[in-house]
Design an enzyme around this catalytic site. Structure first.
Site, PDB file in Angstrom:
ATOM      1  N   GLY A  23       0.908  -1.227  -0.134  1.00 19.25           N
ATOM      2  CA  GLY A  23      -0.015  -0.100  -0.014  1.00 19.25           C
ATOM      3  C   GLY A  23       0.848   1.374   0.145  1.00 19.25           C
ATOM      4  O   GLY A  23       0.166   2.441   0.212  1.00 19.25           O
ATOM      5  N   GLY A  25       2.525   2.318  -2.240  1.00 24.54           N
ATOM      6  CA  GLY A  25       2.656   2.952  -3.726  1.00 24.54           C
ATOM      7  C   GLY A  25       3.874   2.337  -4.778  1.00 24.54           C
ATOM      8  O   GLY A  25       4.295   3.152  -5.700  1.00 24.54           O
ATOM      9  N   LYS A  26       4.087   1.255  -4.399  1.00 19.67           N
ATOM     10  CA  LYS A  26       5.267   0.450  -5.136  1.00 19.67           C
ATOM     11  C   LYS A  26       5.069   0.709  -6.742  1.00 19.67           C
ATOM     12  O   LYS A  26       5.665   0.998  -7.640  1.00 19.67           O
ATOM     13  CB  LYS A  26       5.749  -0.830  -4.808  1.00 19.67           C
ATOM     14  CG  LYS A  26       6.168  -0.881  -3.460  1.00 19.67           C
ATOM     15  CD  LYS A  26       6.828  -2.152  -3.208  1.00 19.67           C
ATOM     16  CE  LYS A  26       5.457  -3.239  -2.887  1.00 19.67           C
ATOM     17  NZ  LYS A  26       4.723  -3.129  -1.883  1.00 19.67           N
ATOM     18  N   THR A  27       3.671  -0.021  -7.028  1.00 21.49           N
ATOM     19  CA  THR A  27       3.191  -0.192  -8.445  1.00 21.49           C
ATOM     20  C   THR A  27       3.132   1.228  -9.214  1.00 21.49           C
ATOM     21  O   THR A  27       3.659   1.305 -10.242  1.00 21.49           O
ATOM     22  CB  THR A  27       1.931  -1.065  -8.517  1.00 21.49           C
ATOM     23  OG1 THR A  27       2.083  -2.214  -7.756  1.00 21.49           O
ATOM     24  CG2 THR A  27       1.354  -1.297  -9.897  1.00 21.49           C
ATOM     25  N   SER A  28       2.460   2.177  -8.582  1.00 21.75           N
ATOM     26  CA  SER A  28       2.465   3.395  -9.084  1.00 21.75           C
ATOM     27  C   SER A  28       3.641   4.030  -9.443  1.00 21.75           C
ATOM     28  O   SER A  28       3.662   4.717 -10.442  1.00 21.75           O
ATOM     29  CB  SER A  28       1.300   4.213  -8.525  1.00 21.75           C
ATOM     30  OG  SER A  28       1.735   4.546  -7.077  1.00 21.75           O
ATOM     31  N   ASP A  50       4.182  -8.899  -7.273  1.00 17.42           N
ATOM     32  CA  ASP A  50       3.494  -8.709  -5.958  1.00 17.42           C
ATOM     33  C   ASP A  50       2.278  -9.428  -6.275  1.00 17.42           C
ATOM     34  O   ASP A  50       1.353  -9.246  -7.115  1.00 17.42           O
ATOM     35  CB  ASP A  50       3.530  -7.414  -5.939  1.00 17.42           C
ATOM     36  CG  ASP A  50       2.785  -6.783  -4.561  1.00 17.42           C
ATOM     37  OD1 ASP A  50       2.150  -7.800  -3.858  1.00 17.42           O
ATOM     38  OD2 ASP A  50       2.603  -5.723  -4.396  1.00 17.42           O
ATOM     39  N   THR A 507      -4.102  -1.963  -2.151  1.00 21.06           N
ATOM     40  CA  THR A 507      -3.443  -2.990  -1.744  1.00 21.06           C
ATOM     41  C   THR A 507      -3.672  -3.689  -0.457  1.00 21.06           C
ATOM     42  O   THR A 507      -3.836  -4.854  -0.365  1.00 21.06           O
ATOM     43  CB  THR A 507      -1.865  -2.673  -1.564  1.00 21.06           C
ATOM     44  OG1 THR A 507      -1.615  -2.355  -2.971  1.00 21.06           O
ATOM     45  CG2 THR A 507      -1.002  -3.655  -1.144  1.00 21.06           C
TER      46      THR A 507
END
Length: 591
Positions: A23, A25-28, A50, A507
Site C-alpha cells: 500500500g 505505492g510501489k506499483t504506481s 507482487d 493493496t
C-alpha cells in the site's frame, strides 16, 4: 522537506527494484517511472511479482507472465508474474513425486510447509531469476523495473550452502518454512549469479518506497538494513504521497499535514545516509497513462480529470461491531490485518466497548510499537485488564528450543539453514501463537481480545504438523497442549471471532482478502471487517484529500458487496493511538 523525485535529472541503472510495505505505492511509482523512461526513448520492461499487484489495473490492460507491449506508450513492455501460480507449480514440483507413495497426511504436511509467504517469495524469485539471467532480456531492454524486490531473508537463504538432508525432510523440530528450499536443487549457481547482479551498484538500484508515516519509514529502515546485509547497497528512499500544502481551518487537512511532517522529521538514522526523494500526494487515482505521466509533475496535473464530488454511501458505524460481539457472547476476539492498518487501536476499542458494558475483558498485544498503555492512556478502565506478549522474548525462546533439539544430529551447513529459516516471518507467528494459546485459556473466565491473530497458513501448518506426528506415531511434545486445544476453539464460530482490519485502498484490501481466504482455508470464517482511517468518512474540504476520499468509494463498495459479511467504517484521525477518551467516543456512538 526533501528533494522532489525528478527522473529527468537522474541517471538510472539497468535494473530497478521497488520494495516496501503493502500500500505504499510501489506499483504506481514504478509504472510512472517506466512510462517516463519509455517516453525518453528507452526500451523498458516492467515486471510485477507482487501477489497484490494492480499493475494491469494501472495500465488498464490485461497482463500475464508473457511480455506484451503497453498501448499508448512506445517502447514500454510489461508482464505480471503470478506468484501464487508460481508457488502452486513449485509445490507440485516438490511434492508431486511423493504422491501415492507416502500417507496422505504426510503429503498434507508437506503441502502446508510449502503454502506460506516464504514459498511464494522464493517461487517468485525463481520466476524473475529467469529474466535477470536471460542475456537476451538484458540485451533487448535498456531498463527492467521490478515491482517488489526479494527480502534479505530470502536472499540469505539462497546464499547458504545446500544442506537438504533426509533428516530435514522428516524433521519433527517444529513448524517451519524451510520446505521451500527443497525445490532449489541444481540452481545454486544460477541464484548465486542473480544475487551478484543484485549486489552490483552499476547494474541494480533498489528503491525503498515508504509513506510519510513512522510505521512505514521504520519498515523501510528494517528492509534497508536487511538488504544491505546481503550486499545490496545501492539504495534510494522514495517517500511517496507527501501533502505539500494544506488548507487553513480544515482540521483534517491541517492534522494530516502536521502528522506527515512530524514523521519526516523523525526518519530513522539508518535511512539518513541514503539518497532521499519525495513524491506528491495527488487527488486522483493513479490508473491510466495520462495520470501516470503527470505523477512526477504538479504542473501537468491540470489536464487530469477527477471529481471531488462525494457520492452518498452508507457507512456502518463501529458500534455495530460491539453490538454483534456482545449479542453473540463471543469470548475470544482477534484483530487481524497487515502492519499499519490500526489493529491495536481496533482491538483496544473493542475491549473498551465491551468493558464499558460491564463485561470482564482481558486485552493483550504483541505489537512492540503500539503499547496498549499508550492506546488507553494512564487511567484504568473498569473491568479491563492488560498484558503484552514480547515477540523478541517468545521468538528467541522458540529458536533456542528448535536449535537445541537438532544441534547434536546435524552438521554446520544444516544448522546454518535452520538458523536462517528461523528468521522467517512464520517463525515469529508460530512463537507468538504459542504464547497466545496460554492467554486464550483465560476465556473460561472473561472475554479475551487479542491484537494480531495467526494466519490461516500458521494454523494449518501447526495442524498438519500435529497430524504428521500422529501418522508416524511420534511424540507431539513439540506442540503444547494449549496450542492443540486452541485450534478447534478458533474454528468454533460460537466462541471466536476474527475481525479483519484494512484501509480503503487497493493493496490493503487485496491483502485483507487473501488473509480471509487463508482463514477460510483453515475453517475459520470471519464475520466482520473494519475499514479504518477513511477520508470518505470525514468532512474535509481539502481538494487533494477530497479526491482521495472519492477514490476510496470503490474499495468500500468492494468490501461491503463482495468480501465482508458485515463491515464498519472509521474516519481518518490524526493519531494512530487515539487515547482512551476517543476510544470511548468511538464505541458509544449509536449504531
Amino acid at each position: 522537506m526533501f528533494p522532489k523525485f525528478e527522473p529527468l535529472n537522474m541517471v538510472f541503472t539497468p535494473y530497478l527494484f521497488f520494495t516496501g510495505k503493502g500500500g505504499v505505492g510501489k506499483t504506481s511509482t514504478a509504472s510512472a517511472l517506466a512510462i517516463h523512461l519509455a517516453d525518453k526513448g528507452k526500451k523498458v520492461l516492467i515486471v510485477s511479482t507482487d501477489p497484490a499487484s494492480n499493475l494491469q489495473d494501472v495500465f488498464e490492460v490485461e497482463l500475464s507472465n508473457e511480455i506484451k507491449p503497453i498501448p499508448q506508450v512506445n517502447g514500454l513492455y510489461a508482464c505480471n508474474i503470478n506468484p501464487e501460480e508460481a508457488a502452486r507449480k513449485y509445490r507440485e514440483r516438490v511434492v508431486g513425486p511423493y504422491k501415492g507413495k507416502l500417507p496422505e497426511s504426510v503429503i498434507t504436511s508437506m503441502e502446508e510447509q510449502l503454502s506460506g509467504a516464504c514459498t511464494v517469495e522464493i517461487a517468485a524469485f525463481d520466476e524473475f531469476t529467469n529474466l535477470l539471467a536471460n542475456p537476451s532480456i538484458k540485451k533487448e531492454y535498456d531498463h527492467v523495473l521490478f515491482d517488489t524486490a526479494p527480502t534479505g531473508h530470502t536472499l540469505r537463504l539462497l546464499q547458504l550452502p545446500s544442506a537438504w538432508t533426509e533428516f530435514l525432510n522428516e524433521s519433527t523440530h517444529g513448524a517451519s518454512c524451510l520446505g521451500p528450499l527443497a525445490g532449489l536443487e541444481g540452481k545454486k549457481e544460477l541464484y548465486a549469479n542473480t544475487v551478484d547482479s543484485l549486489s552490483a551498484p552499476d547494474e541494480t538500484t533498489l528503491f525503498l518506497v515508504a509513506r510519510p508515516d513512522e510505521s512505514s519509514l521504520k519498515e523501510a529502515s528494517r528492509a534497508s538494513e536487511e538488504l544491505s546485509s546481503v550486499g545490496i547497497i545501492n539504495q534510494c528512499l522514495l517517500i511517496n504521497g507527501v501533502l505539500r500544502t494544506h488548507i487553513q481551518g480544515d482540521t483534517v487537512s491541517e492534522a494530516f499535514w502536521e502528522k506527515q511532517h512530524k514523521a519526516l522529521s523523525r526518519i530513522p538514522k539508518g535511512l539518513k545516509n541514503r539518497s532521499i526523494f519525495e513524491t506528491q500526494l495527488v487527488p486522483y487515482s493513479l490508473t491510466g497513462i495520462q495520470s501516470l505521466r503527470a505523477f512526477f509533475s504538479a504542473e501537468e496535473t491540470k489536464g487530469i480529470a477527477f471529481s471531488n464530488e462525494i457520492k452518498s454511501i452508507e457507512l456502518p458505524q463501529f458500534n455495530k461491531v460491539i453490538n454483534d460481539l456482545e449479542a453473540r457472547k463471543i469470548k475470544v476476539i482477534f484483530t487481524m490485518g497487515k502492519g499499519g492498518v490500526g489493529k491495536t487501536t481496533i482491538a483496544s476499542a473493542i475491549a473498551v466497548g465491551l468493558a464499558e458494558r460491564g463485561h470482564r475483558v482481558h486485552l493483550t498485544t504483541t505489537d512492540p510499537a503500539a503499547h496498549i498503555t499508550n492506546v488507553l492512556g494512564k487511567e484504568t478502565v473498569e473491568n479491563l485488564t492488560l498484558s503484552r506478549i514480547d515477540p523478541k522474548v517468545e521468538v528467541e525462546a522458540y529458536r533456542e528450543e528448535v536449535i537445541s533439539k537438532v544441534s547434536n544430529e546435524l552438521d554446520e551447513n544444516a544448522i546454518a539453514y535452520i538458523k536462517e529459516d528461523l528468521e522467517s516471518p512464520c517463525t515469529e507467528e508460530i512463537a507468538i501463537f504459542r504464547a497466545f494459546a496460554e492467554v486464550v485459556s483465560r476465556a473460561k473466565e472473561e472475554i479475551v481480545v487479542i491484537d494480531t491473530a495467526p494466519t490461516g497458513h500458521t494454523l494449518l501448518l501447526l495442524d498438519a504438523t500435529n497430524t504428521y506426528h500422529k501418522e508416524l506415531e511420534r511424540s507431539t511434545g513439540e506442540i503444547p497442549e494449549s496450542v492443540k486445544e486452541l485450534l478447534p476453539r478458533l474454528r468454533n464460530p460460537q466462541e471466536t471471532e476474527v475481525v479483519i482490519v484494512t484501509l480503503p485502498e487497493a493493496t490493503p484490501v487485496f491483502e485483507a482478502k487473501r488473509l480471509q481466504e487463508d482463514l477460510i482455508r483453515a475453517e475459520i470464517n470471519p464475520n466482520w471487517w473494519v475499514i479504518n482511517q477513511s477520508f470518505f468518512a470525514t468532512e474535509t474540504t481539502d481538494p487533494v484529500l477530497r479526491g482521495r476520499a472519492l477514490s476510496e468509494t470503490s474499495w468500500i463498495d468492494m468490501v461491503g458487496a463482495n468480501l465482508a459479511k458485515h463491515f464498519a467504517v472509521i474516519p481518518w484521525t490524526k493519531d494512530d493511538i487515539i487515547g482512551q477518551k476517543q476510544l470511548k467516543e468511538m464505541v458509544q456512538t449509536k449504531g
